[in-house]
Write an enzyme that holds these catalytic residues in place. Structure first.
Site, PDB file in Angstrom:
ATOM      1  N   TRP A  69      -8.240   5.696   7.134  1.00 35.75           N
ATOM      2  CA  TRP A  69      -8.284   5.293   8.546  1.00 35.75           C
ATOM      3  C   TRP A  69      -6.938   4.777   9.030  1.00 35.75           C
ATOM      4  CZ3 TRP A  69     -11.760   0.593  10.375  1.00 35.75           C
ATOM      5  CH2 TRP A  69     -11.411  -0.564   9.691  1.00 35.75           C
TER       6      TRP A  69
ATOM      7  N   ASP B  54     -12.729  -5.319   4.070  1.00 36.75           N
ATOM      8  CA  ASP B  54     -13.105  -5.411   2.658  1.00 36.75           C
ATOM      9  C   ASP B  54     -13.887  -6.652   2.235  1.00 36.75           C
ATOM     10  OD1 ASP B  54     -11.523  -3.186   2.741  1.00 36.75           O
ATOM     11  OD2 ASP B  54      -9.922  -3.992   1.506  1.00 36.75           O
TER      12      ASP B  54
ATOM     13  N   ARG C 234      -5.353 -13.066   0.340  1.00 31.82           N
ATOM     14  CA  ARG C 234      -6.017 -11.857  -0.160  1.00 31.82           C
ATOM     15  C   ARG C 234      -7.453 -12.173  -0.586  1.00 31.82           C
ATOM     16  NH1 ARG C 234      -4.547  -6.822   0.444  1.00 31.82           N
ATOM     17  NH2 ARG C 234      -5.576  -6.359  -1.503  1.00 31.82           N
TER      18      ARG C 234
ATOM     19  N   TYR D  65       0.256  -0.482  -6.998  1.00 32.85           N
ATOM     20  CA  TYR D  65      -1.066  -0.712  -6.399  1.00 32.85           C
ATOM     21  C   TYR D  65      -2.174  -0.611  -7.430  1.00 32.85           C
ATOM     22  CZ  TYR D  65      -5.084  -0.427  -3.358  1.00 32.85           C
ATOM     23  OH  TYR D  65      -6.295  -0.676  -2.748  1.00 32.85           O
TER      24      TYR D  65
ATOM     25  N   TYR E 196      -7.597 -12.665   5.048  1.00 39.71           N
ATOM     26  CA  TYR E 196      -7.916 -11.242   5.167  1.00 39.71           C
ATOM     27  C   TYR E 196      -8.956 -10.935   6.243  1.00 39.71           C
ATOM     28  CZ  TYR E 196      -6.772  -6.923   2.725  1.00 39.71           C
ATOM     29  OH  TYR E 196      -6.278  -5.692   2.379  1.00 39.71           O
ATOM     30  N   TRP E 197     -10.147 -10.432   5.842  1.00 40.61           N
ATOM     31  CA  TRP E 197     -11.132 -10.031   6.860  1.00 40.61           C
ATOM     32  C   TRP E 197     -12.163 -11.116   7.123  1.00 40.61           C
ATOM     33  CZ3 TRP E 197     -10.248  -5.911   9.847  1.00 40.61           C
ATOM     34  CH2 TRP E 197      -9.349  -4.956   9.385  1.00 40.61           C
TER      35      TRP E 197
ATOM     36  N   TYR F 181       0.839  -1.213   0.000  1.00 41.92           N
ATOM     37  CA  TYR F 181       0.000   0.000   0.000  1.00 41.92           C
ATOM     38  C   TYR F 181       0.873   1.262   0.000  1.00 41.92           C
ATOM     39  CZ  TYR F 181      -2.896  -3.710   2.064  1.00 41.92           C
ATOM     40  OH  TYR F 181      -3.522  -4.906   2.334  1.00 41.92           O
TER      41      TYR F 181
ATOM     42  N   GLU G  62       0.497  -7.654   9.132  1.00 41.46           N
ATOM     43  CA  GLU G  62      -0.779  -6.986   8.836  1.00 41.46           C
ATOM     44  C   GLU G  62      -1.936  -7.658   9.591  1.00 41.46           C
ATOM     45  OE1 GLU G  62      -1.504  -7.084   4.662  1.00 41.46           O
ATOM     46  OE2 GLU G  62      -3.177  -5.679   4.726  1.00 41.46           O
TER      47      GLU G  62
ATOM     48  N   GLN H  10     -13.610   6.133   3.982  1.00 42.69           N
ATOM     49  CA  GLN H  10     -13.436   5.090   4.998  1.00 42.69           C
ATOM     50  C   GLN H  10     -14.001   5.625   6.322  1.00 42.69           C
ATOM     51  OE1 GLN H  10      -9.209   3.948   4.897  1.00 42.69           O
ATOM     52  NE2 GLN H  10      -9.792   1.894   4.203  1.00 42.69           N
TER      53      GLN H  10
ATOM     54  N   TRP I 202      -3.560   6.155   3.256  1.00 37.42           N
ATOM     55  CA  TRP I 202      -4.935   5.645   3.450  1.00 37.42           C
ATOM     56  C   TRP I 202      -5.589   6.379   4.614  1.00 37.42           C
ATOM     57  CZ3 TRP I 202      -2.728   2.597  -0.092  1.00 37.42           C
ATOM     58  CH2 TRP I 202      -3.536   1.783  -0.889  1.00 37.42           C
TER      59      TRP I 202
HETATM   60  C1  2M8 Z   1      -6.982  -2.906   2.844  1.00 38.12           C
HETATM   61  O1  2M8 Z   1      -7.783  -2.379   1.806  1.00 38.12           O
HETATM   62  C2  2M8 Z   1      -7.241  -1.938   0.548  1.00 38.12           C
HETATM   63  C3  2M8 Z   1      -8.341  -1.146  -0.141  1.00 38.12           C
HETATM   64  O2  2M8 Z   1      -8.659  -0.027   0.665  1.00 38.12           O
HETATM   65  C4  2M8 Z   1      -6.772  -3.093  -0.306  1.00 38.12           C
HETATM   66  O3  2M8 Z   1      -6.874  -4.260   0.094  1.00 38.12           O
HETATM   67  O4  2M8 Z   1      -6.265  -2.819  -1.393  1.00 38.12           O
HETATM   68  C5  2M8 Z   1      -7.872  -2.973   4.088  1.00 38.12           C
HETATM   69  O5  2M8 Z   1      -7.289  -3.766   5.084  1.00 38.12           O
HETATM   70  C6  2M8 Z   1      -8.157  -1.561   4.611  1.00 38.12           C
HETATM   71  O6  2M8 Z   1      -8.843  -1.611   5.826  1.00 38.12           O
HETATM   72  C7  2M8 Z   1      -6.862  -0.756   4.779  1.00 38.12           C
HETATM   73  O7  2M8 Z   1      -7.177   0.576   5.095  1.00 38.12           O
HETATM   74  C8  2M8 Z   1      -5.990  -0.793   3.521  1.00 38.12           C
HETATM   75  C9  2M8 Z   1      -4.614  -0.185   3.732  1.00 38.12           C
HETATM   76  O8  2M8 Z   1      -3.997  -0.728   4.874  1.00 38.12           O
HETATM   77  O9  2M8 Z   1      -5.808  -2.150   3.081  1.00 38.12           O
END
Ligand code: 2M8
Length: 419
Positions: A35, A159, A192, A81, A344-345, A29, A387, A102, A33
């Protein structure tokens, strides 16, 4: 406390720091971002209050005229990205951003920073943008002025939560063409979100772009309109936090109005989003007008917005003890039938949800809150600043040297547990 882990946290935050803001991770990333910056500021304030201020202010600098604070701000360049700036095609006053938002954790982080530093000039600089952000949520993202909704799964931050499967199943995305950039690591396929999800993410992004990011039209046409319980809890807390900041600035009438907003939203959430069978709070699908009945940690994060009544809180803490607390490593983000400890989530432990939970539970059950903080510290000292983590064995997953894991570790260290 392990002093070398603390130094490592500081090193990571330093290495991920760019010009006035911090990227979540240098591998996955490479931009700012929304939050993430708020969580990073909440941890950084203990070590480097100036950096915490600029984390918040750089994010607010990218606020749209409407008041929306974007999910991603594309300061700097990177082709690592997807979807990057060339997919979103948005530039506001020379700043490239994404076209979604967010949860507004930034209000809570700003209050933390103000209370820590007492810096009135910082308060003056951030107060109006914060008010404008919350006004945008009420004006553009609410059907009745009480609960707020999201229109893309990326907006809630969790996500690929199983809670979104049902509304996303109703979307036929066709075969959108795009190239993912997040599958470089060998383990990424099992960690992912799947392509099934990405097809729908891209579909929703491109539909909103076609509708020129017009929230009124999107409210009529977007197939994903969800009153996400996590976003609502954070929104309610944000209203209370902005009210406290307004009161500190002597703007008492406005402070009262935002406290009233928090109360009104809380009442609606208690009524509409409680699920008696699961004994927790759930999200609500505004397209199909039905609850999304999944047992996510987000239901318990309602404590962060002081949402549960005493009776609901007793039942919620019981749900926490029975369904979530028994894992080897806590707190899993999801525990229902679709639980997947690696992906992931959909099950893993995340440090930011542990932080939201501990902050929320402080007011309901301080000992449980302390336990969550101490297991956060243990997990990181054992596995590093990953993460996310497998709740069944503790194994770290996803990106390494992840910024909010480092920042919130520092915040957990700063909290004195009850004796
Ligand atoms: C993740 O989300 C991004 C899209 O926003 C992605 O997967 O590409 C999530 O964990 C999100 O909560 C977080 O803000 C972001 C960056 O850490 O990654």
């Amino acid at each position: 406390m392990n002093s070398s882990t603390r130094s490592k946290a500081l090193e990571i935050l330093e290495a991920n720091r760019r010009d006035g803001y911090t990227i979540p991770s240098s591998t996955l990333y490479p931009f700012q971002w929304n939050w993430d910056s708020a969580f990073i500021a909440a941890g950084l304030v203990h070590e480097d209050p100036e950096a915490a201020k600029s984390e918040i202010e750089s994010l607010l600098e990218a606020q749209w005229d409407t008041g929306m604070v974007p999910q991603i701000v594309f300061w700097g360049e990177s082709d690592r990205y997807f979807p990057g700036p060339s997919e979103w095609e948005i530039e506001v006053d020379g700043i490239e951003t994404s076209g979604i938002t967010q949860p507004p954790v930034v209000a809570t982080a700003a209050r933390d920073v103000y209370e820590h530093t007492g810096d009135k000039e910082f308060l003056e600089r951030v107060l109006d943008p914060l008010v404008k952000c919350l006004s945008w949520w009420v004006r553009e993202r609410s059907f009745d002025g009480s609960t707020v909704y999201i229109r893309h799964p990326w907006e809630c931050g969790m996500d690929d939560s199983p809670a979104w499967d049902r509304p996303l199943e109703a979307i036929d995305p066709g075969s959108p063409s795009y190239t993912r950039r997040d599958l470089q690591e060998s383990s990424a396929d099992e960690e992912r979100p799947t392509d099934w999800y990405y097809d729908r993410y891209v579909y929703l992004l491109r539909q909103a772009k076609r509708l020129d990011w017009n929230e009124r039209r999107l409210r009529e046409e977007c197939p994903f309109l969800v009153e996400d319980i996590l976003t609502n809890s954070i929104f309610v807390r944000a209203c209370d936090d902005v009210a406290a900041l307004l009161a500190a600035a002597g703007r008492n009438d406005e402070a009262n109005a935002w406290s009233d907003q928090a109360d009104e939203s809380r009442t609606a959430i208690r009524e509409r989003l409680w699920n008696d069978d699961l004994e927790t709070f759930v999200s609500y699908d505004r397209v199909r007008e039905e609850q999304l009945v999944e047992n996510s940690v987000a239901g318990i994060v309602t404590t962060f917005g002081a949402i549960p009544t005493d009776r609901q809180a007793d039942r919620l803490i019981e749900t926490f003890r029975t369904d979530f607390a028994g894992y080897e490593y806590v707190v899993p983000t999801y525990v229902g039938e679709k639980f997947d400890p690696k992906r992931y989530w959909r099950g893993p432990v995340w440090i930011n949800t542990n932080w939201l939970l501990a902050r929320g539970l402080d007011a309901y059950d301080r000992r449980v809150a302390d336990q969550i903080r101490s297991s956060t510290v243990e997990l990181i000292e054992q596995e590093g600043f990953r993460e996310y983590f497998d709740p069944t064995c503790g194994e770290g997953r996803g990106s390494e040297d992840f910024s909010w894991s480092a920042a919130l570790y520092l915040d957990a260290l700063a909290e004195e547990p009850l004796e």
